[in-house]
Design a protein around this motif. Structure first.
Motif, mmCIF file in Angstrom:
data_model
loop_
_atom_site.group_PDB
_atom_site.id
_atom_site.type_symbol
_atom_site.label_atom_id
_atom_site.label_comp_id
_atom_site.label_asym_id
_atom_site.label_seq_id
_atom_site.Cartn_x
_atom_site.Cartn_y
_atom_site.Cartn_z
ATOM 1 N N ALA A 130 0.935 -1.120 0.005
ATOM 2 C CA ALA A 130 0.076 0.058 -0.038
ATOM 3 C C ALA A 130 0.965 1.242 0.007
ATOM 4 O O ALA A 130 1.960 1.099 0.717
ATOM 5 N N PRO A 131 0.465 2.353 -0.780
ATOM 6 C CA PRO A 131 -0.950 2.305 -1.716
ATOM 7 C C PRO A 131 -0.444 1.372 -2.731
ATOM 8 O O PRO A 131 0.348 1.002 -3.249
ATOM 9 N N ALA A 132 -1.800 1.259 -3.568
ATOM 10 C CA ALA A 132 -1.773 0.668 -4.604
ATOM 11 C C ALA A 132 -1.831 1.296 -6.061
ATOM 12 O O ALA A 132 -2.148 2.646 -6.006
ATOM 13 N N ILE A 133 -1.724 0.816 -7.213
ATOM 14 C CA ILE A 133 -1.744 1.581 -8.434
ATOM 15 C C ILE A 133 -2.986 2.012 -8.442
ATOM 16 O O ILE A 133 -3.906 1.168 -8.292
ATOM 17 N N GLY A 134 -3.125 3.215 -8.903
ATOM 18 C CA GLY A 134 -4.402 3.897 -8.978
ATOM 19 C C GLY A 134 -4.973 4.877 -7.740
ATOM 20 O O GLY A 134 -5.710 5.481 -8.090
ATOM 21 N N ASP A 135 -4.108 4.471 -6.756
ATOM 22 C CA ASP A 135 -4.622 5.331 -5.551
ATOM 23 C C ASP A 135 -4.236 6.932 -5.616
ATOM 24 O O ASP A 135 -3.102 7.125 -6.097
ATOM 25 N N ARG A 136 -4.909 7.570 -5.001
ATOM 26 C CA ARG A 136 -4.675 9.064 -5.139
ATOM 27 C C ARG A 136 -3.936 9.472 -3.602
ATOM 28 O O ARG A 136 -4.541 8.906 -2.487
ATOM 29 N N VAL A 137 -2.858 9.872 -3.810
ATOM 30 C CA VAL A 137 -1.937 10.214 -2.740
ATOM 31 C C VAL A 137 -1.380 11.551 -2.560
ATOM 32 O O VAL A 137 -1.035 12.363 -3.416
ATOM 33 N N MET A 138 -1.053 11.957 -1.298
ATOM 34 C CA MET A 138 -0.177 13.281 -1.028
ATOM 35 C C MET A 138 0.976 12.898 -0.395
ATOM 36 O O MET A 138 1.026 11.912 0.539
ATOM 37 N N ALA A 139 2.294 12.972 -0.913
ATOM 38 C CA ALA A 139 3.523 12.544 -0.425
ATOM 39 C C ALA A 139 4.587 13.293 -0.114
ATOM 40 O O ALA A 139 4.763 14.494 -1.025
ATOM 41 N N LEU A 140 5.322 13.108 0.782
ATOM 42 C CA LEU A 140 6.655 13.655 1.097
ATOM 43 C C LEU A 140 7.668 13.020 0.228
ATOM 44 O O LEU A 140 7.822 11.890 0.184
ATOM 45 N N VAL A 141 8.411 13.976 -0.658
ATOM 46 C CA VAL A 141 9.225 13.259 -1.559
ATOM 47 C C VAL A 141 10.637 13.954 -1.236
ATOM 48 O O VAL A 141 10.710 15.118 -0.654
ATOM 49 N N GLN A 142 11.889 13.394 -1.661
ATOM 50 C CA GLN A 142 13.291 13.738 -1.474
ATOM 51 C C GLN A 142 13.684 14.441 -2.579
ATOM 52 O O GLN A 142 14.572 14.216 -3.113
ATOM 53 N N GLY A 143 12.947 15.453 -2.989
ATOM 54 C CA GLY A 143 13.182 16.458 -4.481
ATOM 55 C C GLY A 143 12.541 15.725 -5.499
ATOM 56 O O GLY A 143 11.917 14.620 -5.271
ATOM 57 N N GLY A 144 12.519 16.286 -6.475
ATOM 58 C CA GLY A 144 11.648 16.091 -7.765
ATOM 59 C C GLY A 144 10.246 16.234 -7.912
ATOM 60 O O GLY A 144 9.585 15.621 -8.763
ATOM 61 N N GLY A 145 9.742 16.885 -7.063
ATOM 62 C CA GLY A 145 8.494 17.323 -6.973
ATOM 63 C C GLY A 145 8.069 18.421 -8.247
ATOM 64 O O GLY A 145 6.786 18.275 -8.546
ATOM 65 N N TYR A 146 8.868 19.011 -8.905
ATOM 66 C CA TYR A 146 8.640 19.727 -9.882
ATOM 67 C C TYR A 146 8.586 19.184 -11.154
ATOM 68 O O TYR A 146 9.688 19.472 -12.165
ATOM 69 N N GLY A 147 8.106 17.951 -11.293
ATOM 70 C CA GLY A 147 7.969 17.387 -12.587
ATOM 71 C C GLY A 147 6.546 16.759 -12.882
ATOM 72 O O GLY A 147 5.645 16.546 -12.080
ATOM 73 N N GLU A 148 6.541 15.982 -13.944
ATOM 74 C CA GLU A 148 5.363 15.104 -14.287
ATOM 75 C C GLU A 148 5.178 13.863 -13.550
ATOM 76 O O GLU A 148 3.932 13.440 -13.332
ATOM 77 N N TYR A 149 6.388 13.305 -13.139
ATOM 78 C CA TYR A 149 6.379 12.111 -12.261
ATOM 79 C C TYR A 149 7.428 12.354 -11.114
ATOM 80 O O TYR A 149 8.530 12.844 -11.251
ATOM 81 N N ALA A 150 6.996 11.687 -9.977
ATOM 82 C CA ALA A 150 7.928 11.552 -8.712
ATOM 83 C C ALA A 150 8.012 10.399 -7.881
ATOM 84 O O ALA A 150 6.975 9.791 -7.960
#
Length: 328
Positions: free
Chosen positions: A82-102
């Motif tokens: 979890a989460p699964a493919i298709g789930d809508r999430v809000m996530a903390l990331v280690q950079g890379g957020g200014y893009g189409e995929y992270a």
């Protein structure tokens, strides 16, 4: 889901102002063990991003900034249940957020309530992870104590005040104008005051019936340190979240010794995943049910994903209340 091999991102081309943020095309990353790949619908703008851009820092070798996103999971790495493919999430990331995929650690991807928009959800992770780690991990705020947050209408502050007040914590906020002081009260501050007031410490002590502040978060690089020390309760802690480009502190040592005040600080980004996961677990239990109800992000400005330089220019004006967001 069909995933392209390349994506559009924003990169920091060199140290400088907002104009150094430029579009680029790079490979779409693959999620590693314990990670998910998110198709980004919105990304939050944070002061950390501005400092990173101004200094031309490429964390982990990546020139793409961005610490929080909202979107749908399109791929998962080994071991992810979890989460699964298709789930809508809000996530903390280690950079890379200014893009189409992270890419995000699966443990740091929280479900998005149905009544919260993508842009609103992108405001949440950095703010609440920051507030919860510092108030309850680095410090130990209790409901019979008083907290204080310098910058109560900031992206972090306005959400922290809403969540903490909804849970019964008493947090005083400061802000730099009467308009922002009024907004901080509306966000749930126990009391809100102008941090430029020469009598700030006295007014904080009055508001707490002389008790003082046990847990104080400072994002101003120590700009109010003398007043902070004067308003602290015995055995209180001051946590600094901004180094201000290398600020050095001049400390009123006698006062610190008399009250046994602890002065510390932290950066969220290099915090160990294990500790971030502990924060995420607590947010799931305590705060997630409030989001979209008692806790509602305020979007000050919204920009297209590839207009990060416009978003950074807005951030540097420092006149906004709430969050500045990029949307795909």
């Amino acid at each position: 889901m069909s995933i392209p091999t390349t994506q559009r991102v924003i990169v920091i081309s060199k140290a400088g102002g907002p104009d150094v943020l430029v579009p680029a095309e790079v490979p779409v990353p693959s999620p590693g063990e314990g990670q998910v790949l998110i198709e980004v619908a919105a990304a939050g703008i944070n002061r950390h991003d501005v400092h990173q851009r101004a200094n031309g820092i490429h964390h982990d070798g990546s020139p793409t900034p961005g610490l929080e996103v909202c979107g749908r999971v399109v791929a998962v790495g080994a071991g992810v249940t979890a989460p699964a493919i298709g789930d809508r999430v809000m996530a903390l990331v280690q950079g890379g957020g200014y893009g189409e995929y992270a890419v995000a650690a699966a443990a740091l991807a929280l479900p998005v309530p149905e009544n919260v928009s993508d842009a609103e959800a992108a405001c949440v992770p950095e703010a609440l992870f920051t507030a919860w780690w510092n108030y309850f991990g680095l410090m130990d705020l209790q409901k019979d104590q008083f907290g204080l947050f310098h910058g109560g209408t900031s992206g972090v502050g306005h959400l922290a005040l809403q969540a903490l007040s909804a849970l019964g914590y008493r947090v005083i906020a400061t802000a730099g104008s009467e308009r922002k002081v009024k907004a901080a009260k509306e966000f749930g501050a126990f009391e809100a005051l102008n941090y430029n007031d020469a009598a700030l410490a006295e007014k904080v002590l009055d508001a707490t019936d002389g008790t003082g502040i046990s847990c104080l978060i400072d994002v101003s690089a120590g700009a109010h340190l003398t007043q902070d020390v004067a308003m602290m309760a015995p055995d209180g802690t001051i946590a600094h979240l901004s180094a201000g480009g290398g600020a050095e502190l001049s400390l009123p040592l006698r006062s610190i010794m008399a009250k046994r005040i602890r002065i510390t600080g932290s950066f969220l980004r290099p915090l160990a995943l294990e500790l971030k996961t502990q924060v995420a677990d607590r947010l799931r239990r305590e705060v997630l049910p409030l989001i979209g109800n008692e806790v509602r992000p305020v979007i000050a400005q919204q920009f297209e994903l590839m207009d990060a330089k416009g978003a950074h220019a807005g951030m540097e004006k420092a006149s906004h209340i709430g969050k500045i967001v990029l949307v795909a």
